[in-house]
Design an enzyme around this catalytic site. Structure first.
Site, PDB file in Angstrom:
ATOM      1  N   SER A   1      -9.592   1.729   3.277  1.00  0.00           N
ATOM      2  CA  SER A   1      -8.943   2.474   2.272  1.00  0.00           C
ATOM      3  C   SER A   1      -8.162   1.499   1.161  1.00  0.00           C
ATOM      4  CB  SER A   1      -8.057   3.650   2.976  1.00  0.00           C
ATOM      5  OG  SER A   1      -7.380   2.885   4.027  1.00  0.00           O
TER       6      SER A   1
ATOM      7  N   LYS B   1       0.910  -1.149   0.093  1.00  0.00           N
ATOM      8  CA  LYS B   1       0.060   0.133   0.126  1.00  0.00           C
ATOM      9  C   LYS B   1       0.966   1.258  -0.160  1.00  0.00           C
ATOM     10  CE  LYS B   1      -3.881   2.079   2.678  1.00  0.00           C
ATOM     11  NZ  LYS B   1      -4.682   1.876   3.726  1.00  0.00           N
TER      12      LYS B   1
ATOM     13  N   SER C   1      -9.856  -0.487   7.110  1.00  0.00           N
ATOM     14  CA  SER C   1      -9.178  -0.511   5.839  1.00  0.00           C
ATOM     15  C   SER C   1      -8.771  -1.400   5.264  1.00  0.00           C
ATOM     16  CB  SER C   1      -8.196   0.778   5.726  1.00  0.00           C
ATOM     17  OG  SER C   1      -8.787   2.018   5.889  1.00  0.00           O
TER      18      SER C   1
END
Lengths: 488, 478, 89
Positions: free
Chosen positions: A151, A76, A175
């Site tokens: 997210s 990420k 997330s």
């Protein structure tokens, strides 16, 4: 060889035995990204050159060892990677090249993993749909009209679309778990303090935790073994021992007590999610678990206290993006800054997206003089009580089973204009972050629209093994990992 | 204190002391300022995304030391908080400090003013990190972060200080303590110790405080005093002219000897303090506190009192000798080894401190060891050398660092205390000066000094002066 | 809540559209936040770090981690080895 139907630990075995080369594996996945990602947008940056170089080096090694030897992994874009652009999904870090590497990435690389690229995400991890990314939303591999969740949507989509066998996400209020549920993959948020946050761009420091995505429970357990553990660079890491979770998985749940928080079963729950959960409950009973109802009376307050705490911490954590030492600075060549306030306000006003600004405003207000006691302090006190609720529940049971979200994936654009509704959808996931508990999402089945539905399993602090065992049992019962999105 | 008419000032000080650690408060980059621009900057200091603070143990230990020396209560759990504000030399957009749960609080320090001991309350002492350094160049400003993150201890006094002179003495006392404890070098000019003063005035006999003004940029104790003098007068004038004192920060301009308002374009500060979620509370066990307590040196004011009693030296001498720990240590060793504290005090205060001052040396670099000075004093006391010779020997010792016995022997400076050889010398002097003997016998007693001088000259100053006197008088028939 | 004041405190210019949008949303969001005021929290210590764990210190050792080039590599503007910003006095 087609590696898309293989799990990470299987690929690693092939590599260690010398049956395939690292370069072969990395080229295969780079090709997948080239073919599939234009439609999915799971990556902000693909580390093509770096990954190939590293694969070459690994191939030259005489001794091929490491728990993740040669395994491509998507990271990420919240985690700093030295020399490799790291954006947090934001314009303000569009050109930021970190001069250092996050502890998590270091540990992965020490076990032989290869960073294949930086995954798309909501800006500064603020969002539940990936739509707040400055680099455009990532799409759900099961249906491109749907969001992958957020997210860590890019990380979930990358694994779901078989563009990487593993990925890393961060979870502040769900997330990792929510996008795992939306994309039909396994996603784990470990106990707060298990994984170093050093080098992980902060959203909300007391809630953020790094965790893996994978197709199988075993792969996630393996990544946890690598990334968990005390770090001298993070004062909030625990010295709790890290076990070989992936070796100790057991689908036999005899004697295990599974709690169902009654407050979670409300009318807000959509039909598909409820049905899947019912079938999952049946499955764990079949596996020998004892299931009973427990109570978490403060559940309805979890979202407000989460948003107060998360936005307050974020308003301070994001103060460093000021255009002085790194990152975006507004163009002052035509209209010079009137004063410092103007300098900062223009830089930050142009550099941050709307959702980030909204949350900075919320948090700044919640911390400001005259409001602190009513919002931030009060929220932290309720947080204490909420954790007490969980402690009481865990006196009765070993793990909790619950929905991950009220619904399965929703359509792009469907909720983005209604922040409060978007926030309230985090009702089942935020509690684990507030209480610091390990919590994961495991895919169970597809709904009638062909979208994945998962369930959430949570355990007491440091009890990752119990949680993983339940997930392992569900994986055995439903074998979701054999399913794959048809377009990819 | 009739100086201000029926007004009286109320003063409190905030002293920032830079702690003597090798690395920074929350990161491992060096605290030394020798290097080039931005060379001591880690991801933590730079405030890079993802960087996290880790507390320096030594900084905590030094802070506890100060807290104990200032008679404070030490918290077993103290909390680091973020003080949020934007400034280019503040990399993270917040300063890590302590707010409502500081390390140390409710202490006091005793200061020595007008021959009296006065207690000044210490509100709190808390740990924090320094900011970087901005230099302004007209149409741009440059930022150096070498200083950012350096550990500071902020010591806040109660508003117990009643005059500018008292404020300066309080600051000097704190500096002495910090140096005694070896936690801060206390250099005001270089900014390793900074004094900010809060001052207000009120009518005598009233309880309520006036509006306070904060004074900054005071880089010497003299400026502390002068700035306060100016500011008190200014405030009285403002009030007496019917206006109100504004709560603000004012800078002292030493060249003009006045204070001026810091222009503030910004809104009132709202620092939004909250506990730093990147750090756990600082845990200090009772054991650790006791361990640190037992390592504390005797503090100057108490040591001075002990010197007075134990060594029977005057109050002023005791005060001067205890200003610096290493000088006090030096003196104490000389006093004990020589068995003559009064002489030790004279030699250290007069000869040694003068040489140190002239040569701008540190006492740690002085060649004369305390035990050597003690030997010198003993040699005088046992009449092996005269006080005058001792000064010559001292000068040699200062240059070369050798034992006094060695120098005396090498230079043949041993005192002549053998009556028969002195008698012989006296006879020679008298027989070669018939004129003066005659004058003396006629009653011109002043000539006696001439005979002494001649004898001493003949013995190169080595004759025992008492014996010379005695024998001369005998021979001259007194 | 005075949106303008808070935005100034946060050093954040908001577009007109954002201003309008936030103005509307903030009221309902804070109303939602205020639900917690009914909970009795008297004497409860605020919880920050949710997992019980042991604090630790760093030893006072100097370790150089970044070169000065690395320190400055992302600077929007610099002069020599210093960061450069508009005048601040």
């Amino acid at each position: 060889m087609d590696f898309t139907s293989k799990e990470a630990h299987e690929i690693k075995d092939l590599l260690v035995k010398g049956e395939v080369s690292s370069q072969e594996v990395i080229q295969f996945f780079l090709q997948r990204i080239e073919d599939k990602d234009p439609k999915i947008n799971a990556f902000i940056t693909v580390n093509k050159e770096g990954a190939l170089k590293r694969a070459q080096k690994l191939d030259q090694l005489k001794e091929k060892k490491g728990k993740l030897f040669g395994i491509p992994i998507a990271i990420k874009d919240m985690l700093c990677t030295k020399g490799l652009r790291t954006t947090a999904g934001s314009k303000i870090l569009e050109n930021f090249i970190p001069p250092y590497t996050a502890t998590v990435v270091k540990r992965l690389e020490e076990e032989g993993a290869i960073v294949i690229g930086k995954a798309n995400q909501d800006e500064f991890a603020m969002g539940s749909s990936n739509e707040t990314s400055y680099f455009g939303p990532s799409k759900n591999p099961w249906n491109f009209e749907y969001v992958p969740g957020g997210s860590s949507g890019g990380s979930a989509a990358a694994v779901s679309a078989r563009m990487a066998p593993l990925s890393i996400g961060t979870d502040t209020g769900g997330s990792i778990r929510q996008p795992a549920h939306f994309c039909g993959v396994v996603g784990v948020k470990p106990t707060y303090g298990r994984v170093s946050r050093y080098g992980v761009i902060a959203f909300a420091s007391s809630l953020d935790q790094v965790g893996p995505f994978s197709l199988s429970v075993k792969d996630s357990a393996l990544v946890l073994e690598v990334i968990c553990g005390w770090d001298a660079n993070d004062s909030t890491t625990a010295k709790a021992p890290v076990s070989e979770w992936s070796q100790n998985l057991s689908a036999d749940l005899k004697g295990l007590k599974v709690g169902l928080p009654k407050e979670y079963f409300t009318e807000a729950l959509s039909e598909d999610v409820r049905q899947t959960l019912d079938r999952a409950i049946e499955a764990v009973k079949q596996a020998g678990a004892h299931v009973e109802e427990v109570s978490l009376p403060l559940t309805r307050y979890a979202v407000p206290i989460y948003y107060i705490i998360a936005t307050s911490e974020a308003s301070s954590n994001l103060a460093r993006y000021d255009g002085v030492r790194f990152g975006f600075r507004a163009d002052f060549s035509r209209e010079p800054a009137r004063d410092l306030v103007d300098f900062y306000s223009r830089t930050r006003g142009e550099g941050f997206g709307t959702e980030v600004k909204r949350r900075i405003i919320l948090g700044t207000h919640a911390l400001s003089s005259g409001y602190y006691d009513a919002y931030y302090k009060k929220a932290c006190q309720v947080r204490f009580l909420l954790r007490e609720d969980f402690s009481k529940a865990f006196e009765k049971c070993d793990v909790l089973m619950s929905p991950v979200a009220t619904t399965s994936a929703f359509k792009l654009g469907e909720r983005i204009h209604d922040p409060l509704t978007m926030y309230t959808n985090d009702i089942y996931t935020t509690s684990s972050n507030l209480a610091g508990l390990p919590s994961m999402s495991v895919p169970v089945e597809l709904n009638s629209e062909g979208l994945p539905v998962g369930v959430q399993i949570s355990a007491s602090h440091f009890e990752e093994q119990k949680m993983l065992n339940v997930a392992f049992s569900l994986e055995k019962a439903f074998n979701f990992k054999a399913k794959r999105p048809k377009d990819v | 204190m009739s100086k201000y008419g029926d007004w009286e000032p109320v003063i409190g000080l905030e002293i920032h002391a830079q702690l003597l650690t090798k690395s920074k408060m929350f990161s491992s980059d060096s605290t030394s300022f020798g290097g080039g621009d931005n060379e001591n900057v880690s991801p933590v200091t730079l405030g890079l995304p993802g960087a996290l603070p880790v507390v320096n143990k030594k900084a905590v230990e030094l802070s506890v030391k100060v807290g104990l020396a200032l008679n404070c209560k030490i918290r077993h759990f103290s909390v680091f908080a973020r003080k949020n504000y934007f400034y280019p030399d503040l990399p993270k957009g917040y300063q890590i400090s302590q707010y409502d749960e500081p390390l140390a609080e409710e202490g006091f320090v005793e200061i020595y003013v007008d021959g009296q001991i006065k207690k000044i309350g210490i509100t709190r002492a808390h740990m924090e990190e320094d900011a970087g350094k901005s230099t302004h160049h007209g149409d741009f400003t440059l930022i150096n972060l070498n200083r950012a993150g350096v550990p500071l201890l902020e010591i806040v006094s109660e508003p117990d200080i009643a005059s500018p002179a008292e404020a300066a003495e309080y600051a000097r006392t704190i500096r002495r303590i910090l140096r005694y404890l070896e936690v801060c070098d206390g250099n005001l000019e270089e900014g390793s110790m900074r004094c900010d003063c809060n001052v207000s005035v009120r009518k005598k006999g009233t309880q309520q405080f006036g509006t306070k003004v904060e004074l900054k940029n005071l880089n010497s104790f003299r400026f502390v005093e002068k700035a306060l003098e100016y500011e008190i007068e200014r405030q009285i004038m403002v009030i007496e002219s019917g206006e109100k004192v504004i709560q603000e920060t004012r800078l002292y301009d030493s060249a003009k000897n006045r204070t001026h308002s810091m222009r503030s374009k910004e809104e009132a500060h709202d620092y939004r303090y909250f506990p730093d979620p990147d750090l756990l509370p600082v845990q200090i066990s009772e054991n650790w506190i006791q361990e640190i307590k037992s390592s504390l040196p005797e503090l100057p004011i108490y040591r001075a009192r002990r010197f007075q009693e134990e060594f029977k030296i005057p109050e002023y001498d005791a005060f001067v000798l205890t200003q610096e720990k290493d000088i006090a240590d030096y003196f104490e060793e000389v006093a004990e080894q020589s068995g003559n504290p009064k002489a030790a005090s004279n030699w250290v205060m007069v000869e040694l401190l003068r040489e140190i001052k002239e040569s701008k040396k540190e006492i740690s670099n002085v060649k004369i060891q305390p035990k050597q000075l003690a030997q010198l004093i003993k040699m005088i006391d046992s009449k092996q050398i005269s006080g005058k010779i001792a000064k010559t020997v001292f000068a040699e010792m200062w240059e070369r660092g050798q034992d006094p016995q060695f120098i005396v022997k090498e230079k043949g400076l041993v005192q002549i205390s053998d009556p028969s050889s002195i008698e012989k010398m006296v006879e020679e002097v008298l027989s070669s000066s018939p004129q003066q003997v005659k004058q003396y016998r006629e009653g011109k007693k002043k000539v006696f000094g001439y005979f002494v001088g001649q004898v001493m000259k003949a013995t190169k100053g080595q004759a025992n002066p008492e014996l010379v006197n005695k024998i001369l008088k005998e021979k001259l028939g007194d | 809540m005075e949106l303008k004041k808070v935005a100034q405190l946060a050093r954040l210019y908001l577009s007109e559209q954002e201003m309008e949008e936030f103005q509307k949303q903030m009221k309902s969001i804070f109303q939602y936040f205020e639900e917690i005021k009914d909970i009795d929290t008297k004497g409860i210590k605020p919880l920050v770090t949710p997992t019980p764990m042991e604090a630790f210190f760093r030893e006072d050792e100097v370790i150089q981690t970044l070169s000065v080039e690395e320190v400055l590599q992302n600077a929007p503007e610099k002069s020599g080895h210093l960061f450069k910003v508009p005048p601040v006095v």
